[in-house]
Design a protein around this motif. Structure first.
Motif, PDB file in Angstrom:
ATOM      1  N   TYR A 262     -19.167-118.413  -7.720  1.00 21.26           N
ATOM      2  CA  TYR A 262     -20.093-118.143  -6.622  1.00 21.26           C
ATOM      3  C   TYR A 262     -20.731-116.775  -6.816  1.00 21.26           C
ATOM      4  O   TYR A 262     -20.039-115.789  -7.078  1.00 21.26           O
ATOM      5  CB  TYR A 262     -19.366-118.164  -5.271  1.00 21.26           C
ATOM      6  CG  TYR A 262     -18.659-119.468  -4.984  1.00 21.26           C
ATOM      7  CD1 TYR A 262     -19.338-120.540  -4.402  1.00 21.26           C
ATOM      8  CD2 TYR A 262     -17.312-119.623  -5.293  1.00 21.26           C
ATOM      9  CE1 TYR A 262     -18.697-121.737  -4.148  1.00 21.26           C
ATOM     10  CE2 TYR A 262     -16.661-120.828  -5.045  1.00 21.26           C
ATOM     11  CZ  TYR A 262     -17.356-121.875  -4.472  1.00 21.26           C
ATOM     12  OH  TYR A 262     -16.716-123.065  -4.231  1.00 21.26           O
ATOM     13  N   LEU A 263     -22.049-116.733  -6.675  1.00 26.31           N
ATOM     14  CA  LEU A 263     -22.799-115.486  -6.753  1.00 26.31           C
ATOM     15  C   LEU A 263     -23.603-115.310  -5.475  1.00 26.31           C
ATOM     16  O   LEU A 263     -24.428-116.166  -5.135  1.00 26.31           O
ATOM     17  CB  LEU A 263     -23.739-115.494  -7.962  1.00 26.31           C
ATOM     18  CG  LEU A 263     -24.865-114.448  -7.967  1.00 26.31           C
ATOM     19  CD1 LEU A 263     -24.292-113.030  -7.945  1.00 26.31           C
ATOM     20  CD2 LEU A 263     -25.779-114.641  -9.169  1.00 26.31           C
ATOM     21  N   ILE A 264     -23.359-114.207  -4.786  1.00 26.73           N
ATOM     22  CA  ILE A 264     -24.120-113.852  -3.585  1.00 26.73           C
ATOM     23  C   ILE A 264     -24.788-112.513  -3.842  1.00 26.73           C
ATOM     24  O   ILE A 264     -24.141-111.465  -3.878  1.00 26.73           O
ATOM     25  CB  ILE A 264     -23.211-113.759  -2.345  1.00 26.73           C
ATOM     26  CG1 ILE A 264     -22.577-115.119  -2.042  1.00 26.73           C
ATOM     27  CG2 ILE A 264     -23.999-113.251  -1.141  1.00 26.73           C
ATOM     28  CD1 ILE A 264     -21.555-115.076  -0.910  1.00 26.73           C
ATOM     29  N   SER A 265     -26.108-112.541  -4.043  1.00 26.54           N
ATOM     30  CA  SER A 265     -26.882-111.319  -4.217  1.00 26.54           C
ATOM     31  C   SER A 265     -27.770-111.142  -2.995  1.00 26.54           C
ATOM     32  O   SER A 265     -28.591-112.014  -2.691  1.00 26.54           O
ATOM     33  CB  SER A 265     -27.741-111.397  -5.485  1.00 26.54           C
ATOM     34  OG  SER A 265     -28.633-110.294  -5.546  1.00 26.54           O
ATOM     35  N   MET A 266     -27.616-110.025  -2.308  1.00 30.39           N
ATOM     36  CA  MET A 266     -28.399-109.726  -1.109  1.00 30.39           C
ATOM     37  C   MET A 266     -29.319-108.549  -1.385  1.00 30.39           C
ATOM     38  O   MET A 266     -28.868-107.436  -1.633  1.00 30.39           O
ATOM     39  CB  MET A 266     -27.455-109.408   0.066  1.00 30.39           C
ATOM     40  CG  MET A 266     -26.586-110.595   0.473  1.00 30.39           C
ATOM     41  SD  MET A 266     -25.251-110.177   1.635  1.00 30.39           S
ATOM     42  CE  MET A 266     -24.013-109.508   0.502  1.00 30.39           C
TER      43      MET A 266
ATOM     44  N   SER B 121     -28.264-104.827  -2.472  1.00 29.63           N
ATOM     45  CA  SER B 121     -29.118-103.870  -3.150  1.00 29.63           C
ATOM     46  C   SER B 121     -28.654-103.695  -4.601  1.00 29.63           C
ATOM     47  O   SER B 121     -28.580-104.677  -5.333  1.00 29.63           O
ATOM     48  CB  SER B 121     -29.133-102.555  -2.374  1.00 29.63           C
ATOM     49  OG  SER B 121     -30.143-101.690  -2.833  1.00 29.63           O
ATOM     50  N   PHE B 122     -28.309-102.473  -5.038  1.00 31.40           N
ATOM     51  CA  PHE B 122     -27.877-102.302  -6.423  1.00 31.40           C
ATOM     52  C   PHE B 122     -26.564-103.041  -6.694  1.00 31.40           C
ATOM     53  O   PHE B 122     -26.279-103.424  -7.826  1.00 31.40           O
ATOM     54  CB  PHE B 122     -27.737-100.817  -6.755  1.00 31.40           C
ATOM     55  CG  PHE B 122     -27.823-100.517  -8.231  1.00 31.40           C
ATOM     56  CD1 PHE B 122     -28.975-100.806  -8.938  1.00 31.40           C
ATOM     57  CD2 PHE B 122     -26.761 -99.945  -8.902  1.00 31.40           C
ATOM     58  CE1 PHE B 122     -29.061-100.545 -10.303  1.00 31.40           C
ATOM     59  CE2 PHE B 122     -26.836 -99.667 -10.254  1.00 31.40           C
ATOM     60  CZ  PHE B 122     -27.992 -99.963 -10.966  1.00 31.40           C
ATOM     61  N   GLY B 123     -25.780-103.243  -5.637  1.00 32.75           N
ATOM     62  CA  GLY B 123     -24.596-104.080  -5.777  1.00 32.75           C
ATOM     63  C   GLY B 123     -24.963-105.528  -6.076  1.00 32.75           C
ATOM     64  O   GLY B 123     -24.203-106.257  -6.719  1.00 32.75           O
ATOM     65  N   GLY B 124     -26.137-105.959  -5.585  1.00 34.48           N
ATOM     66  CA  GLY B 124     -26.624-107.289  -5.916  1.00 34.48           C
ATOM     67  C   GLY B 124     -26.951-107.411  -7.395  1.00 34.48           C
ATOM     68  O   GLY B 124     -26.712-108.461  -8.008  1.00 34.48           O
ATOM     69  N   PHE B 125     -27.503-106.334  -7.972  1.00 31.44           N
ATOM     70  CA  PHE B 125     -27.693-106.320  -9.424  1.00 31.44           C
ATOM     71  C   PHE B 125     -26.369-106.449 -10.141  1.00 31.44           C
ATOM     72  O   PHE B 125     -26.213-107.258 -11.071  1.00 31.44           O
ATOM     73  CB  PHE B 125     -28.402-105.038  -9.877  1.00 31.44           C
ATOM     74  CG  PHE B 125     -28.207-104.756 -11.346  1.00 31.44           C
ATOM     75  CD1 PHE B 125     -28.930-105.457 -12.289  1.00 31.44           C
ATOM     76  CD2 PHE B 125     -27.260-103.825 -11.773  1.00 31.44           C
ATOM     77  CE1 PHE B 125     -28.722-105.229 -13.658  1.00 31.44           C
ATOM     78  CE2 PHE B 125     -27.050-103.590 -13.126  1.00 31.44           C
ATOM     79  CZ  PHE B 125     -27.786-104.299 -14.071  1.00 31.44           C
ATOM     80  N   HIS B 126     -25.386-105.632  -9.753  1.00 37.16           N
ATOM     81  CA  HIS B 126     -24.085-105.677 -10.420  1.00 37.16           C
ATOM     82  C   HIS B 126     -23.471-107.076 -10.352  1.00 37.16           C
ATOM     83  O   HIS B 126     -22.931-107.583 -11.344  1.00 37.16           O
ATOM     84  CB  HIS B 126     -23.135-104.668  -9.781  1.00 37.16           C
ATOM     85  CG  HIS B 126     -23.319-103.263 -10.264  1.00 37.16           C
ATOM     86  ND1 HIS B 126     -23.169-102.899 -11.581  1.00 37.16           N
ATOM     87  CD2 HIS B 126     -23.630-102.119  -9.601  1.00 37.16           C
ATOM     88  CE1 HIS B 126     -23.371-101.600 -11.711  1.00 37.16           C
ATOM     89  NE2 HIS B 126     -23.656-101.101 -10.521  1.00 37.16           N
ATOM     90  N   ALA B 127     -23.524-107.692  -9.170  1.00 37.01           N
ATOM     91  CA  ALA B 127     -22.945-109.022  -9.000  1.00 37.01           C
ATOM     92  C   ALA B 127     -23.658-110.039  -9.886  1.00 37.01           C
ATOM     93  O   ALA B 127     -23.018-110.832 -10.586  1.00 37.01           O
ATOM     94  CB  ALA B 127     -23.010-109.445  -7.533  1.00 37.01           C
TER      95      ALA B 127
END
Length: 235
Positions: free
Chosen positions: A136-140, A117-123
């Motif tokens: 590596y980028l994992i956005s969920m 969620s918003f952590g996916g934005f941050h990542a």
């Protein structure tokens, strides 16, 4: 599974930043919490347990960092200009302090970043801004347009923290080394955001995996399934 809590003093933020670290060794993954989440959220919501076997096997070492969302994007009591500037200090903390610390501790040249969620934005925002630091980028279920948090205010600091704005103008070769997954689902409120970001990456020739899962909602049960799968398949 080893769990370690520690406080990292940030000169950029002028405060201690709490973290939980899981695993004794393994490839480092920096995990961001969801909206206004704290460093213990991934543990409390079962995300750490979903990858317990992979941590215990020594494949990965997870660093669950605290957010400062209440002082930045969600700080409605502040002028939007200062919300963005506070986030820029958080980015400097990550880029100049925490990520170099993690790289040195784990003896790697680049790290992985992940979030829901918003952590996916941050990542994604960190990885896209600093591809030299991320492998590596994992956005969920992430969203990638931050303008709804700035009440109409817009300048270069917003632009360079808004992936849907700056990524179309980036040079695709800078991301050729990075393994990227954008995870979403048919019932995800962020489905359209992921389709749009996937299109931007494709237009720039940036290889990535857009994973659209069926009949799942924007919630922890979906992310519990995604995270161990992505760790095993893209890392």
């Amino acid at each position: 599974m080893e769990e370690k809590h520690f406080k990292y003093y940030s000169h950029h933020l002028d405060r201690d930043v709490d973290m939980l670290v899981y695993g004794s060794w393994g490839y480092p993954v920096l995990v961001f919490p969801t909206t206004l989440g704290r460093y213990y959220q991934a543990k409390d919501m079962g995300l750490i347990d979903s990858v317990r076997k992979q941590i215990e096997s020594g494949k990965y070492k997870l660093y669950c960092v605290d957010s400062i969302d209440a002082d930045s994007w969600y700080a409605k009591h502040l002028n939007p200009q200062y919300r963005v500037l506070n986030h820029m200090q958080y980015d400097k903390f990550l880029h100049n302090e925490l990520v170099p610390f993690i790289k040195n501790e784990c003896k790697v040249e680049k790290i992985g970043v992940a979030g829901c969620s918003f952590g996916g934005f941050h990542a994604a925002n960190y990885a896209f801004r600093h591809p030299d630091m991320v492998a590596y980028l994992i956005s969920m279920s992430g969203a990638f347009d931050i303008r709804s948090f700035t009440d109409g205010f817009y300048d270069d600091t917003v632009y360079f923290n808004n992936p849907v704005d700056f990524m179309p103008n980036e040079q695709g070769w800078r991301y050729g080394h990075m393994k990227i997954v954008l995870g979403t689902s048919d019932w995800d409120i962020c489905l359209d955001s992921n389709l749009k970001m996937s299109g931007i990456l494709s237009n720039n020739g940036i290889d990535h995996w857009l994973d659209v899962r069926g009949w799942e909602k924007h919630d922890w049960p979906l992310w519990h399934k995604m995270f161990p799968d992505y760790l095993s398949r893209i890392m």
